[in-house]
Design a protein around this motif. Structure first.
Motif, PDB file in Angstrom:
ATOM      1  N   TYR A   1       3.109  31.063  14.658  1.00  0.00           N
ATOM      2  CA  TYR A   1       4.142  32.023  15.073  1.00  0.00           C
ATOM      3  C   TYR A   1       3.744  33.320  14.391  1.00  0.00           C
ATOM      4  O   TYR A   1       3.969  33.463  13.185  1.00  0.00           O
ATOM      5  CB  TYR A   1       5.531  31.598  14.581  1.00  0.00           C
ATOM      6  CG  TYR A   1       6.140  30.399  15.288  1.00  0.00           C
ATOM      7  CD1 TYR A   1       6.408  30.433  16.652  1.00  0.00           C
ATOM      8  CD2 TYR A   1       6.503  29.260  14.567  1.00  0.00           C
ATOM      9  CE1 TYR A   1       7.004  29.359  17.287  1.00  0.00           C
ATOM     10  CE2 TYR A   1       7.103  28.179  15.203  1.00  0.00           C
ATOM     11  CZ  TYR A   1       7.346  28.240  16.559  1.00  0.00           C
ATOM     12  OH  TYR A   1       7.940  27.182  17.179  1.00  0.00           O
TER      13      TYR A   1
ATOM     14  N   PHE B   1       2.223  33.143  10.816  1.00  0.00           N
ATOM     15  CA  PHE B   1       2.658  31.913  10.172  1.00  0.00           C
ATOM     16  C   PHE B   1       2.152  30.692  10.933  1.00  0.00           C
ATOM     17  O   PHE B   1       2.400  30.538  12.121  1.00  0.00           O
ATOM     18  CB  PHE B   1       4.193  31.901  10.108  1.00  0.00           C
ATOM     19  CG  PHE B   1       4.758  30.633   9.541  1.00  0.00           C
ATOM     20  CD1 PHE B   1       4.622  30.342   8.192  1.00  0.00           C
ATOM     21  CD2 PHE B   1       5.428  29.728  10.361  1.00  0.00           C
ATOM     22  CE1 PHE B   1       5.141  29.165   7.672  1.00  0.00           C
ATOM     23  CE2 PHE B   1       5.950  28.548   9.841  1.00  0.00           C
ATOM     24  CZ  PHE B   1       5.806  28.271   8.495  1.00  0.00           C
TER      25      PHE B   1
ATOM     26  N   VAL C   1       2.437  27.092  11.862  1.00  0.00           N
ATOM     27  CA  VAL C   1       3.489  26.069  11.846  1.00  0.00           C
ATOM     28  C   VAL C   1       2.914  24.665  12.069  1.00  0.00           C
ATOM     29  O   VAL C   1       3.452  23.698  11.542  1.00  0.00           O
ATOM     30  CB  VAL C   1       4.604  26.417  12.864  1.00  0.00           C
ATOM     31  CG1 VAL C   1       4.055  26.600  14.249  1.00  0.00           C
ATOM     32  CG2 VAL C   1       5.699  25.375  12.882  1.00  0.00           C
TER      33      VAL C   1
ATOM     34  N   PRO D   1      10.299  17.015   5.748  1.00  0.00           N
ATOM     35  CA  PRO D   1      11.283  18.000   5.317  1.00  0.00           C
ATOM     36  C   PRO D   1      11.607  19.021   6.407  1.00  0.00           C
ATOM     37  O   PRO D   1      10.815  19.219   7.331  1.00  0.00           O
ATOM     38  CB  PRO D   1      10.606  18.699   4.135  1.00  0.00           C
ATOM     39  CG  PRO D   1       9.448  17.879   3.760  1.00  0.00           C
ATOM     40  CD  PRO D   1       9.077  17.034   4.928  1.00  0.00           C
ATOM     41  N   SER D   2      12.738  19.647   6.248  1.00  0.00           N
ATOM     42  CA  SER D   2      13.139  20.727   7.143  1.00  0.00           C
ATOM     43  C   SER D   2      12.072  21.824   7.109  1.00  0.00           C
ATOM     44  O   SER D   2      11.583  22.183   6.043  1.00  0.00           O
ATOM     45  CB  SER D   2      14.490  21.258   6.655  1.00  0.00           C
ATOM     46  OG  SER D   2      14.887  22.317   7.456  1.00  0.00           O
ATOM     47  N   GLY D   3      11.693  22.302   8.270  1.00  0.00           N
ATOM     48  CA  GLY D   3      10.694  23.363   8.346  1.00  0.00           C
ATOM     49  C   GLY D   3       9.258  22.866   8.366  1.00  0.00           C
ATOM     50  O   GLY D   3       8.320  23.658   8.389  1.00  0.00           O
ATOM     51  N   SER D   4       9.074  21.554   8.391  1.00  0.00           N
ATOM     52  CA  SER D   4       7.700  21.025   8.344  1.00  0.00           C
ATOM     53  C   SER D   4       6.992  21.066   9.699  1.00  0.00           C
ATOM     54  O   SER D   4       5.805  20.763   9.783  1.00  0.00           O
ATOM     55  CB  SER D   4       7.694  19.603   7.779  1.00  0.00           C
ATOM     56  OG  SER D   4       8.524  18.744   8.536  1.00  0.00           O
ATOM     57  N   GLY D   5       7.735  21.384  10.771  1.00  0.00           N
ATOM     58  CA  GLY D   5       7.091  21.524  12.084  1.00  0.00           C
ATOM     59  C   GLY D   5       7.404  20.415  13.071  1.00  0.00           C
ATOM     60  O   GLY D   5       6.808  20.347  14.147  1.00  0.00           O
ATOM     61  N   LYS D   6       8.361  19.564  12.736  1.00  0.00           N
ATOM     62  CA  LYS D   6       8.678  18.407  13.594  1.00  0.00           C
ATOM     63  C   LYS D   6       9.147  18.848  14.980  1.00  0.00           C
ATOM     64  O   LYS D   6       8.658  18.348  16.002  1.00  0.00           O
ATOM     65  CB  LYS D   6       9.767  17.535  12.927  1.00  0.00           C
ATOM     66  CG  LYS D   6       9.428  17.084  11.523  1.00  0.00           C
ATOM     67  CD  LYS D   6      10.525  16.236  10.919  1.00  0.00           C
ATOM     68  CE  LYS D   6      11.873  16.938  10.768  1.00  0.00           C
ATOM     69  NZ  LYS D   6      11.847  18.076   9.802  1.00  0.00           N
ATOM     70  N   SER D   7      10.106  19.761  15.010  1.00  0.00           N
ATOM     71  CA  SER D   7      10.625  20.214  16.311  1.00  0.00           C
ATOM     72  C   SER D   7       9.538  20.909  17.109  1.00  0.00           C
ATOM     73  O   SER D   7       9.421  20.715  18.328  1.00  0.00           O
ATOM     74  CB  SER D   7      11.802  21.179  16.122  1.00  0.00           C
ATOM     75  OG  SER D   7      12.897  20.507  15.556  1.00  0.00           O
ATOM     76  N   THR D   8       8.739  21.695  16.435  1.00  0.00           N
ATOM     77  CA  THR D   8       7.658  22.405  17.125  1.00  0.00           C
ATOM     78  C   THR D   8       6.678  21.416  17.740  1.00  0.00           C
ATOM     79  O   THR D   8       6.260  21.567  18.892  1.00  0.00           O
ATOM     80  CB  THR D   8       6.939  23.358  16.143  1.00  0.00           C
ATOM     81  OG1 THR D   8       7.916  24.244  15.575  1.00  0.00           O
ATOM     82  CG2 THR D   8       5.871  24.171  16.856  1.00  0.00           C
TER      83      THR D   8
HETATM   84  P1  ADP Z   1      11.438  21.205  11.595  1.00  0.00           P
HETATM   85  O1  ADP Z   1      11.875  20.752  12.943  1.00  0.00           O
HETATM   86  O2  ADP Z   1      10.531  20.241  10.895  1.00  0.00           O
HETATM   87  O3  ADP Z   1      12.589  21.591  10.709  1.00  0.00           O
HETATM   88  P2  ADP Z   1      10.405  23.509  12.996  1.00  0.00           P
HETATM   89  O4  ADP Z   1       9.345  23.022  13.882  1.00  0.00           O
HETATM   90  O5  ADP Z   1      11.721  23.825  13.592  1.00  0.00           O
HETATM   91  O6  ADP Z   1      10.548  22.516  11.753  1.00  0.00           O
HETATM   92  O7  ADP Z   1       9.934  24.823  12.256  1.00  0.00           O
HETATM   93  C1  ADP Z   1       8.776  24.861  11.455  1.00  0.00           C
HETATM   94  C2  ADP Z   1       8.615  26.251  10.863  1.00  0.00           C
HETATM   95  O8  ADP Z   1       8.380  27.184  11.878  1.00  0.00           O
HETATM   96  C3  ADP Z   1       9.837  26.725  10.089  1.00  0.00           C
HETATM   97  O9  ADP Z   1       9.390  27.398   8.954  1.00  0.00           O
HETATM   98  C4  ADP Z   1      10.495  27.666  11.056  1.00  0.00           C
HETATM   99  O10 ADP Z   1      11.203  28.667  10.368  1.00  0.00           O
HETATM  100  C5  ADP Z   1       9.328  28.234  11.824  1.00  0.00           C
HETATM  101  N1  ADP Z   1       9.703  28.582  13.202  1.00  0.00           N
HETATM  102  C6  ADP Z   1      10.253  27.751  14.110  1.00  0.00           C
HETATM  103  N2  ADP Z   1      10.422  28.376  15.283  1.00  0.00           N
HETATM  104  C7  ADP Z   1       9.966  29.640  15.119  1.00  0.00           C
HETATM  105  C8  ADP Z   1       9.855  30.779  15.979  1.00  0.00           C
HETATM  106  N3  ADP Z   1      10.251  30.741  17.259  1.00  0.00           N
HETATM  107  N4  ADP Z   1       9.328  31.903  15.452  1.00  0.00           N
HETATM  108  C9  ADP Z   1       8.911  31.953  14.169  1.00  0.00           C
HETATM  109  N5  ADP Z   1       8.979  30.902  13.305  1.00  0.00           N
HETATM  110  C10 ADP Z   1       9.498  29.771  13.775  1.00  0.00           C
END
Ligand code: ADP
Ligand code: MG
Length: 240
Positions: A11, A14, A16, A35-42
């Motif tokens: 991103y 950054f 991810v 952990p939260s922010g580790s990239g799971k949703s992405t």
């Molecule tokens: P998780 O689901 O494990 O909590 P995410 O995949 O949501 O993690 O996010 C991983 C990292 O990417 C986090 O640091 C988040 O802040 C960042 N992030 C997620 N979406 C975006 C975006 N659209 N733009 C910039 N950073 C993003």
């Protein structure tokens, strides 16, 4: 069925996702934790192209997701997704929420779509709510509608992103039960969840992510009893 090969995603500056290699076979249930922010949703969102990968290759059912020639709508039709928040249309009934996509995207007749919708509502145990509006349902019921909506497209893959983390504790079980049934019926599933009972019961593999990397992949018993990675250990000690 899903193959990540050296996938990176940024991103802006950054990063991810880092060097993701992951193969998910047909009928497998893979639970992703970390952990939260580790990239799971992405990671999950890349699979149905809600996010684009920056480099590497990602194929779903032999189709290259990043390829410009790929028909994304066709790809998505084959992948159901359930989110933490259910995103039902508030002004449509349960039945209408489920029939919408099959009618629009698959060209089903209203009659056919309603039959399919009823079938899946029965499967998730809330056929009696067909004519209700989302606001008249509990969180657990709404999430089951969201699952039925996903299934109504008859996908080969279901993605779940923390499907129970917005639910009151007493409703978690009813949603997990539906997911367990799907898993046992052979659905290919990728599930982000920290529900260990679910993971131990139905997951074929646990994928542990930290700071954008897959740090560990193991069968549930091995992972929960004896994680190899120190960070996985630390994480488990916090959530369990
Ligand atoms: P998780 O689901 O494990 O909590 P995410 O995949 O949501 O993690 O996010 C991983 C990292 O990417 C986090 O640091 C988040 O802040 C960042 N992030 C997620 N979406 C975006 C975006 N659209 N733009 C910039 N950073 C993003
Ligand atoms: Mg997330």
């Amino acid at each position: 069925m899903i193959v990540f090969n050296q996938v990176n995603k940024f991103y802006g500056d950054f990063q991810v996702l880092k060097d993701i290699n992951l193969t998910i076979n047909q009928g497998e249930v893979v639970v992703v934790i970390g952990p939260s922010g580790s990239g799971k949703s992405t990671l999950l969102r890349c699979i149905n192209h809600l996010e684009t990968i920056s480099d590497g290759t990602l194929t779903v059912n032999g189709i290259s997701v990043g390829d410009k020639k790929t028909d994304i709508n066709k790809l998505r039709r084959n992948i159901g997704m359930v989110f933490q928040h259910f995103y039902l249309y508030p002004h449509k009934t349960v039945l209408e929420n489920i029939t919408l996509a099959p009618m629009k995207a698959l060209g089903q007749s209203e009659k056919e779509a309603k039959e399919t919708a009823r079938h899946y509502l029965e499967k998730v145990g809330i056929l009696d709510k067909a004519e209700s509006y989302p606001s008249q349902l509990s969180g657990g019921q709404q999430q089951r509608v969201a699952i039925a909506r996903g299934l109504a497209m008859k996908p080969e893959i279901m993605l779940f992103d923390e499907p129970t983390s917005a639910l009151d504790p007493e409703m978690i079980g009813e949603v997990l039960d539906v997911m367990k049934t799907l898993a046992r019926e052979g659905m290919t599933m990728v599930v982000v969840t920290h529900e260990m009972g679910f993971a131990r019961e139905v997951a074929d593999r646990i994928v542990f992510m930290d700071a954008g990397r897959i740090l560990e992949e193991a069968v549930p018993a091995e992972f929960y009893e004896n994680p190899r990675e120190e960070r996985a250990r630390l994480f488990l000690s916090r959530i369990l």
